[in-house]
Every structure is written in structure tokens, then in C-alpha cells.
Scaffold this motif. Structure first.
Motif, PDB file in Angstrom:
ATOM      1  N   MET B   1       2.827  -4.434  11.824  1.00 13.90           N
ATOM      2  CA  MET B   1       1.531  -3.461  11.948  1.00 13.90           C
ATOM      3  C   MET B   1       1.990  -2.935  12.490  1.00 13.90           C
ATOM      4  N   LEU B   4       3.683   0.604  11.535  1.00 14.40           N
ATOM      5  CA  LEU B   4       2.676   0.985  10.420  1.00 14.40           C
ATOM      6  C   LEU B   4       1.742   1.982  11.001  1.00 14.40           C
ATOM      7  N   GLU B   5       1.993   3.792  11.319  1.00 13.69           N
ATOM      8  CA  GLU B   5       1.744   4.584  11.778  1.00 13.69           C
ATOM      9  C   GLU B   5       1.947   5.828  11.632  1.00 13.69           C
ATOM     10  N   GLY B   6       1.232   7.029  12.230  1.00 10.79           N
ATOM     11  CA  GLY B   6       2.294   8.031  11.595  1.00 10.79           C
ATOM     12  C   GLY B   6       2.297   8.445  10.021  1.00 10.79           C
ATOM     13  N   ARG B   7       3.603   9.593   9.707  1.00 12.42           N
ATOM     14  CA  ARG B   7       3.357   9.719   8.822  1.00 12.42           C
ATOM     15  C   ARG B   7       3.846   8.395   7.435  1.00 12.42           C
ATOM     16  N   LEU B   9       2.215   6.311   7.668  1.00  9.62           N
ATOM     17  CA  LEU B   9       0.628   4.970   7.251  1.00  9.62           C
ATOM     18  C   LEU B   9      -0.139   6.157   6.225  1.00  9.62           C
ATOM     19  N   THR B  10       0.055   7.254   6.112  1.00 13.72           N
ATOM     20  CA  THR B  10      -0.157   8.406   5.923  1.00 13.72           C
ATOM     21  C   THR B  10       0.238   8.360   4.301  1.00 13.72           C
ATOM     22  N   MET B  12       1.497   5.685   3.210  1.00 13.73           N
ATOM     23  CA  MET B  12       0.931   4.625   2.125  1.00 13.73           C
ATOM     24  C   MET B  12      -0.470   4.529   1.408  1.00 13.73           C
ATOM     25  N   ALA B  13      -1.207   5.088   2.499  1.00 17.91           N
ATOM     26  CA  ALA B  13      -3.146   5.844   2.724  1.00 17.91           C
ATOM     27  C   ALA B  13      -2.510   6.580   0.937  1.00 17.91           C
ATOM     28  N   LEU B  14      -1.605   6.727   0.457  1.00 19.49           N
ATOM     29  CA  LEU B  14      -1.292   7.488  -0.378  1.00 19.49           C
ATOM     30  C   LEU B  14      -1.148   7.290  -1.301  1.00 19.49           C
ATOM     31  N   LEU B  16      -1.233   3.960  -2.015  1.00 15.31           N
ATOM     32  CA  LEU B  16      -2.834   3.242  -2.907  1.00 15.31           C
ATOM     33  C   LEU B  16      -3.941   4.232  -3.485  1.00 15.31           C
ATOM     34  N   ALA B  17      -4.016   4.845  -2.570  1.00 19.87           N
ATOM     35  CA  ALA B  17      -4.956   5.825  -3.898  1.00 19.87           C
ATOM     36  C   ALA B  17      -4.241   6.308  -5.067  1.00 19.87           C
ATOM     37  N   ALA B  20      -4.723   3.251  -7.249  1.00 14.52           N
ATOM     38  CA  ALA B  20      -6.284   3.173  -7.495  1.00 14.52           C
ATOM     39  C   ALA B  20      -7.182   4.365  -8.542  1.00 14.52           C
ATOM     40  N   ALA B  21      -6.167   5.895  -8.335  1.00  9.13           N
ATOM     41  CA  ALA B  21      -6.423   6.639  -9.060  1.00  9.13           C
ATOM     42  C   ALA B  21      -5.865   6.388 -10.827  1.00  9.13           C
ATOM     43  N   GLY B  23      -5.796   3.438 -11.693  1.00  7.13           N
ATOM     44  CA  GLY B  23      -6.728   2.301 -11.978  1.00  7.13           C
ATOM     45  C   GLY B  23      -7.656   2.507 -12.627  1.00  7.13           C
TER      46      GLY B  23
END
Lengths: 352, 135
Positions: B1, B4-7, B9-10, B12-14, B16-17, B20-21, B23
Motif C-alpha cells: 500500500m 502506491l503513491e505519486g505517479r 497512483l496516478t 493506476m487511477a488512469l 482503472l478509469a 471503466a470507460a 466497460g
């Protein structure tokens, strides 16, 4: 002791007592006539109110819920008397509006807000428990971004009269309900007697404002700050409702026989995970947003407006789930909610 | 855990986004979207007619003692016109149906009523529909 509860609600024991009282009153409202597991469900109440003011036209989900107006007015009076009514706004207002809308849609796909997830779990519903697990997962994921510098733009003080918009609107709706214009029509929603619902709503609002009762907030504080005081309130709520249900014979561990639920567990998980993630980013689930809005937070007013519009839209275009299952429109709403919140989390960090 | 920070994390978020997009795009392309009928009518006339026909079939199956067949048709009838399972609606199937449904559920769970694998899911659908929800 009652004075201490309201004056010093920061101690864990006080928050636990408040949480237990919340739970007992919410469970009792079902005995008085509210739908199963819906003694306190901010998203369901918003859908009912949306129908009663013409945002959708499904009679079975339309009722000018006195609980909702009671929550707003109770929170307003509590905030005002404790000198915590402070009018502010301008902190990512658009994200609050759109985010509030998607949080509500996520709740509708799950069939219930985070508080209803607790109520459904305490009734023995495995789909409710699955949603609760999703909610916790979503909050924990959001905490990673909070730790890494996610922050909404700073809030600024605004003229005090603006803060009265929400309580005045609630009062006007309540007056309408009292005069009967918004009362349930034949075939309308199930509900407890008006006076009991209003009294319960006033209690939820006042106690919620003083205790900061919030399911997602308690999970966030436990994970982010290692502060378990609000968690004591949430656990006490769950325990009290469970004990109440066991006492009245309403505890029935089941997946397929959970009243008003669907059995699409992956989507129940995904929907409330999105709610947990999004609500953590915009600082509150539907119930908390109502309390904040009544306390003068105009960004929360934007979130409530978004939720109310989404509540109407959810029924109009078939986003909300039913016991038949999750609709494709509902799945689309959950996925788009994830896209919105993950994008916000990615780009609204000071450290990013 | 902690890593998971900084770049990271960014990214990972992108990712996942983006997932989702993708899907959402797939659901948008292959999903079934229809605006539900609400308001005074609450059901399309053809759905009301279909539900009435299914009700007749369900009652015939019930008279013959075919619980599974009856439940499947009751389910289809309620799916066509949900007001049949709304205890506040004049079209509600009635307290006697409610009582019979609970007896069937008890019988199916206890194995006293022989039926196929779809009977209990059909009964549980009717049960969930009848009790609870946001209204």
C-alpha cells in the motif's frame, strides 16, 4: 447525560450511544410502516421526494418524506444552536454537483445508501453485506488518494443569507406536506405515520449534525487517521439494529429472499464501491451531504441538488435496480461514475 | 500500500478509469436501454394484456397442482406489470396469493413440494418484489 451527548459528542462512548439510538429509531420506523430496511435511507428518501415534486412519475416511489425535511431542519437547528452554522462554498462546486448525482445513482443501482446497506446487513441480507464490503473497498481506495494529496479547492466564507436556502426549502416542502398536497397517493410508497416520521427525521438531523454520523466518514477516519471514534457509532448502529431485528424476529439470513433487493452481487459490490470512493472524495454520503447542506455548506447544497436531479433521472430512464436485477442503464451509470471519480482522483492531487 | 503513491497512483487511477470507460463503452454498445413507462399508465397496454394472459395461465397451472409452472407464470406476469406485486396497488394479487406464496416457499425449502430448480428463484423473486424497495 442527554445534555452531555449533544454538547460533547466527540467521545467514542457518546458516538456509540448516538449510533445505537440512530439504529433503534431507524429499525422502529419500519415497524411503523416504512418499507423493509428503509427506516433511514437518504437515497430512497430523495427518490421519494423527487417523485413528489414531479421529477419522476412513478407513484410507488413518490412521497414527500417528512423524514427528509426533518433531517434538514433538525441539522439546521442543531448547527445554529451550537454556533456551527457557517455559510461557505466555492470548493469544487461542480464536482460536488456531478459527484453527488453519481453517488445517488450508485445507491440506486445497489438499492440503498450506505446506511441502508447497514440496515440490510443487520436484517440478514447477504447482498447488503456484499454492498457494505464494496463500500469499505471504495473508501479504502479513496484513502490512498487522500494520503497522496487529493484535495478539493479551498472553501471560502459566503454571505450568511445564502445558507438559509436549504432549510427554507425544507420548511416549504414540509408546509406543503402538512397541508396534504404532497401526501402519498393511493398506490404510493409505504410510510410510517407523518408525525412519527417527522420526529424521527428531526432526531436524525440533530443527532447527525452533533455526532457527525457518517458510514463512509467513519471508515475514512479509521483508515486515514486511525481514529475509531466515529467507527464506534457505526458499529453501535449495526449492533443495535441487529439486536432489534433479533428481538422482533426480523433477522433472516438470506441472499434470495432479501426484501426489495436484487441478487446481482458483483454489481452490488461495484455500485457501493463507487459510492464509497466518490463519497469520500466529495466528503460525504447522501445523509452527510444533507447534514452539511443544512449547516450552511453550499457545496453540499450543490451535491444535494445533483442527487435530487439524479433521483428523478434514475426512475425516468431506468437506472435504478429492482428485484429483477441491475439494468444496463444502471451498469453504465456505475462505470461512468468510476470514470469520473478516478479521473478526479488522478488529477486533483497536489502531489500528482 | 505504501508504495502506491505519486505517479504510480496516478497511473493506476488512469488505468482503472480507462477500464471503466471501456466497460461503459461495451455496455453502451450492446446493452438494452428502454425508458420505463411511469405515471398514470405505469405499464404499456401490451404489457398489461400480456400480464393478464400470464395470470390466467398461472392460475390454470395452480389448479392442476403444478407449483413450478404457476410460479414461473406469476413471475412473468409480475415482470410485465409490477403493480401486481405492489401491496398498495388495487391490481395487487391479493392477501390470499401472499399467503399461498409463503406456503409454497416453505414447502419448496422443506422439500415438501416437488419442483424444478427454477421454482425457488421464481418464488424468491416474487417475495423480494412484494416486500421492500425504496417505496
Amino acid at each position: 447525560m442527554i445534555r452531555r451527548l449533544f454538547a460533547y459528542p466527540e467521545e467514542a462512548w457518546a458516538l456509540a450511544v448516538m449510533g445505537a439510538l440512530f439504529g433503534v429509531v431507524a429499525a422502529a420506523l419500519v415497524l411503523f410502516g416504512n418499507p423493509a430496511s428503509s427506516g433511514l435511507c437518504a437515497s430512497c428518501f430523495l427518490v421519494n421526494v423527487a417523485g413528489s415534486i414531479g421529477l419522476h412519475a412513478r407513484a410507488a416511489q413518490s412521497y414527500l418524506r417528512p423524514e427528509l425535511m426533518g433531517i434538514v431542519l433538525g441539522a439546521f437547528f442543531a448547527a445554529f444552536s451550537a454556533r456551527e452554522f457557517r455559510v461557505s462554498g466555492g470548493s469544487s462546486t461542480l464536482l460536488h454537483f456531478v459527484g453527488g448525482a453519481f453517488v445517488l445513482l450508485g445507491c440506486e443501482v445497489f438499492i440503498g445508501c450506505p446506511i441502508k446497506a447497514l440496515l440490510r446487513t443487520a436484517g440478514g441480507g447477504l447482498a447488503g453485506l456484499t454492498g457494505l464490503a464494496g463500500l469499505a473497498g471504495g473508501v479504502l481506495l479513496a484513502v490512498l488518494f487522500l494520503r497522496d494529496g487529493f484535495a478539493l479547492s479551498s472553501r471560502r466564507a459566503l454571505p450568511e443569507p445564502l445558507g438559509f436556502a436549504m432549510p427554507v426549502a425544507a420548511f416549504a416542502l414540509l408546509a406543503t406536506a402538512v397541508y396534504g398536497a404532497g401526501q402519498a397517493q393511493p398506490g404510493g410508497t409505504s410510510h410510517a405515520p407523518f408525525a412519527i416520521s417527522l420526529a424521527a427525521g428531526l432526531f436524525f438531523g440533530a443527532a447527525g449534525q452533533r455526532s457527525r454520523f457518517c458510514v463512509t466518514g467513519s471508515l475514512r477516519n479509521a483508515a486515514l487517521l486511525r481514529d475509531f471514534r466515529e467507527g464506534a457509532g457505526t458499529i453501535a448502529f449495526l449492533a443495535a439494529v441487529l439486536a432489534f431485528n433479533l428481538a422482533v424476529g426480523a433477522f433472516n439470513p438470506t441472499l434470495s429472499f432479501e426484501p426489495g433487493a436484487h441478487t446481482d452481487l458483483p454489481w452490488a459490490f461495484m455500485a457501493l464501491a463507487m459510492v464509497g470512493f466518490g463519497a469520500t472524495l466529495i466528503a460525504g454520503c447522501p445523509f452527510r451531504q444533507l447534514i452539511r447542506a443544512a449547516s450552511g455548506d453550499l457545496d453540499a447544497v450543490a451535491a444535494v441538488a445533483g442527487m435530487l436531479l439524479a433521483a428523478g433521472l434514475s426512475v425516468r430512464i431506468g437506472i435504478g435496480s429492482s428485484p429483477a436485477g441491475v439494468t444496463d442503464a444502471g451498469k453504465l451509470a456505475v462505470l461512468l461514475g468510476w470514470v469520473l471519480f478516478l479521473s478526479a482522483a488522478a488529477f486533483k492531487r497536489k502531489a500528482a | 500500500m505504501g508504495a502506491l503513491e505519486g505517479r504510480k497512483l496516478t497511473v493506476m487511477a488512469l488505468l482503472l478509469a480507462a477500464a471503466a470507460a471501456a466497460g461503459a463503452g461495451r455496455v453502451g454498445a450492446v446493452g438494452h436501454f428502454s425508458v420505463p413507462v411511469t405515471g398514470e399508465a405505469a405499464c404499456a397496454p401490451e404489457d398489461v394484456a400480456r400480464s393478464l394472459s400470464l395470470l390466467v395461465q398461472a392460475r390454470e397451472a395452480e389448479r392442476r397442482g403444478e407449483v413450478a409452472g404457476a410460479l414461473s407464470r406469476y413471475r412473468a406476469a409480475v415482470a410485465a406489470d409490477p403493480r401486481l406485486a405492489d401491496r398498495k396497488d388495487p391490481r395487487f394479487l391479493g392477501p390470499s396469493f401472499e399467503r399461498r406464496l409463503n406456503e409454497w416457499i416453505a414447502g419448496l425449502k422443506g422439500g415438501r413440494i416437488p419442483a424444478g430448480t427454477s421454482a425457488l428463484p421464481d418464488a424468491s423473486y416474487l417475495f423480494r418484489r412484494m416486500y421492500g424497495g425504496c417505496g
